[in-house]
Write an enzyme that holds these catalytic residues in place. Structure first.
Site, PDB file in Angstrom:
ATOM      1  N   CYS A 186      -0.481   0.005  13.544  1.00  0.00           N
ATOM      2  CA  CYS A 186      -1.034   1.207  14.167  1.00  0.00           C
ATOM      3  C   CYS A 186      -2.237   0.868  15.046  1.00  0.00           C
ATOM      4  O   CYS A 186      -2.816  -0.215  14.946  1.00  0.00           O
ATOM      5  CB  CYS A 186      -1.466   2.203  13.094  1.00  0.00           C
ATOM      6  SG  CYS A 186      -0.099   2.881  12.136  1.00  0.00           S
TER       7      CYS A 186
ATOM      8  N   TYR B  80       0.852  -1.197   0.000  1.00  0.00           N
ATOM      9  CA  TYR B  80       0.000   0.000   0.000  1.00  0.00           C
ATOM     10  C   TYR B  80       0.883   1.242   0.000  1.00  0.00           C
ATOM     11  O   TYR B  80       2.001   1.243   0.517  1.00  0.00           O
ATOM     12  CB  TYR B  80      -1.000   0.005   1.154  1.00  0.00           C
ATOM     13  CG  TYR B  80      -0.417   0.090   2.554  1.00  0.00           C
ATOM     14  CD1 TYR B  80      -0.128   1.319   3.134  1.00  0.00           C
ATOM     15  CD2 TYR B  80      -0.190  -1.074   3.304  1.00  0.00           C
ATOM     16  CE1 TYR B  80       0.379   1.404   4.416  1.00  0.00           C
ATOM     17  CE2 TYR B  80       0.316  -1.001   4.577  1.00  0.00           C
ATOM     18  CZ  TYR B  80       0.605   0.244   5.145  1.00  0.00           C
ATOM     19  OH  TYR B  80       1.117   0.320   6.420  1.00  0.00           O
TER      20      TYR B  80
ATOM     21  N   HIS C 294      -4.271   6.684  14.969  1.00  0.00           N
ATOM     22  CA  HIS C 294      -4.865   7.546  13.938  1.00  0.00           C
ATOM     23  C   HIS C 294      -6.284   7.098  13.620  1.00  0.00           C
ATOM     24  O   HIS C 294      -6.725   5.996  13.961  1.00  0.00           O
ATOM     25  CB  HIS C 294      -4.008   7.552  12.674  1.00  0.00           C
ATOM     26  CG  HIS C 294      -3.920   6.246  11.963  1.00  0.00           C
ATOM     27  ND1 HIS C 294      -4.928   5.737  11.171  1.00  0.00           N
ATOM     28  CD2 HIS C 294      -2.914   5.321  11.905  1.00  0.00           C
ATOM     29  CE1 HIS C 294      -4.559   4.598  10.655  1.00  0.00           C
ATOM     30  NE2 HIS C 294      -3.329   4.300  11.102  1.00  0.00           N
TER      31      HIS C 294
ATOM     32  N   ASN D 143       9.149   3.410  13.899  1.00  0.00           N
ATOM     33  CA  ASN D 143       8.975   2.174  13.154  1.00  0.00           C
ATOM     34  C   ASN D 143       7.652   2.162  12.387  1.00  0.00           C
ATOM     35  O   ASN D 143       7.317   1.182  11.727  1.00  0.00           O
ATOM     36  CB  ASN D 143       9.033   0.977  14.105  1.00  0.00           C
ATOM     37  CG  ASN D 143       9.290  -0.327  13.384  1.00  0.00           C
ATOM     38  OD1 ASN D 143      10.092  -0.368  12.445  1.00  0.00           O
ATOM     39  ND2 ASN D 143       8.628  -1.389  13.804  1.00  0.00           N
ATOM     40  N   GLY D 144       6.912   3.271  12.486  1.00  0.00           N
ATOM     41  CA  GLY D 144       5.690   3.387  11.707  1.00  0.00           C
ATOM     42  C   GLY D 144       4.406   3.242  12.485  1.00  0.00           C
ATOM     43  O   GLY D 144       3.324   3.196  11.884  1.00  0.00           O
TER      44      GLY D 144
ATOM     45  N   ASN E 169      -5.845   1.848  15.307  1.00  0.00           N
ATOM     46  CA  ASN E 169      -6.905   2.500  14.522  1.00  0.00           C
ATOM     47  C   ASN E 169      -8.071   2.903  15.417  1.00  0.00           C
ATOM     48  O   ASN E 169      -8.561   2.089  16.211  1.00  0.00           O
ATOM     49  CB  ASN E 169      -7.434   1.552  13.453  1.00  0.00           C
ATOM     50  CG  ASN E 169      -6.456   1.302  12.309  1.00  0.00           C
ATOM     51  OD1 ASN E 169      -6.762   0.543  11.407  1.00  0.00           O
ATOM     52  ND2 ASN E 169      -5.296   1.923  12.353  1.00  0.00           N
TER      53      ASN E 169
END
Length: 412
Positions: free
Chosen positions: A359, A322, A341, A336-337, A361
């Protein structure tokens, strides 16, 4: 009868005269003894306990002596780091005048100590320059001694600066570390660490630790900061040796404040994200974390720290095919990302299962509400996942015990 009476009178007069003479003699003896005692005082006070020489009130009873000068760096020294202490000091005397002159003949600014026993520079010296001492000191023997000599500062192969993560006037969360990052790494870690200082009100115990392959040094308190703490950080790294032939380019500093207490706890097993502010729970959001079945997507457990906030953020992960996926209200807590969010497409899984790529979510509305109240430096504690956070990434100082963290300091 008359003669007899006269003899008695003479005897009485003789006795009285003798008494007067004896009294006068006694007074004289007292006077001599008193004068003797007084006259002996200077002799005693002017000699040392062993009779070996005159005493001096300034030196606490030591014999008067010529002034003895000490130079830092030593006279004639070459390749001196401009960031090291530059001073002259005196024993057995005082400094009357001290002048340090640069190659252009200009005097370097300096400050004597209150007791006039030392003098230190108060301005930075240049690289690759010669400096000359002059002036005078006076010993406890009253004799002058000339101040003189010279030294030369190093000409570096390279000068490097440091990036810092805190800035003047900002307010940070209770887990915020202070960080300096050096391009290319640091080999002389002790010299760099000695150039760093952290002043806090109230007083806060903390320590520096070297991480990320010695390219970064971070300061963290022993426990979370107390809300409202004021912090003044100074990195006087100009002129400090960083590596072989590499020296600091400029000083860095910042004054900031610690804000309210806020701790975020995300549990990957309950699929919730709970926000506690000043000891009171203010939010409990349904969330979806990294997919448990893929170690590359699991949200790692541990105490992370909010690093930045973004109204929108573009996500790209070529490994998982993606690119440029724009998400709202993104709060980064890892390099590290990992972010907290908003993501409307995963709302069906939030509070039920983990499907993200690492993440946390939330719904767009919940993500905005959380981000609006978040501070950089807030702790984000992730629990329940099968993977632990990497200690050598990000703001990972809270992954260490206090003893482990102190062991990372270059100054034991």
């Amino acid at each position: 009868m008359v003669g007899v009476q006269g003899s008695k009178g003479e005897a009485l007069r003789f006795t009285e005269t003798a008494r007067r003479r004896a009294a006068i003699a006694a007074l004289g003896l007292v006077a001599v003894l008193t004068l003797g005692a007084c006259s002996s005082e200077p002799t005693v006070s002017a000699s040392g306990p062993d009779g070996g020489g005159p005493l001096n009130s300034e030196t606490g009873g030591k014999a008067a002596a010529p002034a003895k000068l000490t130079y830092e760096p030593a006279a004639g020294a070459q390749d001196v780091a401009p960031g090291q202490p530059i001073r002259v000091s005196v024993a057995d005397g005082t400094l009357d005048q001290v002048v340090l002159t640069n190659p252009e003949g200009k005097q370097v600014a300096g400050q004597p100590s209150e007791d006039k026993k030392s003098w230190s520079t108060t301005e930075q010296l240049g690289y690759g320059k010669s400096y000359t001492w002059s002036g005078k000191a006076t010993g406890t023997d009253g004799k002058p001694v000339e101040i003189g000599g010279a030294f030369t500062t190093v000409k570096p192969r390279k000068q490097v600066g440091a990036n810092i993560n805190v800035f003047d006037g900002q307010t940070y969360g209770i887990a915020m570390p202070i960080s300096l990052t050096f391009p290319g790494g640091v080999t002389d870690k002790a010299s760099v660490e000695r150039a760093l200082s952290v002043e806090t009100n109230p007083k806060t115990e903390g320590s520096w630790g070297w991480v990320h392959d010695d390219t970064e040094v971070q300061w963290r308190p022993k426990e979370y900061w107390k809300p409202g703490t004021t912090v003044k950080f100074n990195a006087k790294i100009y002129g400090v040796k960083i590596g072989e032939g590499v020296y600091g380019k400029e000083d860095r500093s910042a004054s900031f404040t610690i804000g309210r207490s806020q701790i975020v706890t995300g549990n990957t097993q309950t699929h919730r994200l709970v926000v506690v502010r000043d000891g009171q729970q203010i939010a409990d959001y349904p969330a979806s974390y990294g997919l448990d079945a893929d170690p590359g997507r699991v949200t790692p457990s541990g105490t992370h720290v909010v690093m930045s906030k973004h109204d929108t953020y573009s996500m790209t992960n070529q490994r998982y095919d993606y690119e440029n996926v724009v998400v709202p209200s993104a709060v980064r807590f890892s390099t590290n990302g990992e972010f907290i969010h908003g993501y409307a497409k995963s709302m069906w899984a939030q509070g039920k299962k983990n499907i993200s790529h690492g993440c946390a979510n939330l719904s767009p509305a919940n993500a905005k509400e959380y981000m609006d109240g978040a501070l950089v430096g807030d702790p984000v504690v992730i629990e329940g996942s099968s993977v632990q956070m990497n200690k050598q990434r990000n703001y990972t100082n809270w992954a260490y015990t206090w003893d482990e963290w102190k062991a990372l300091s270059a100054l034991k």
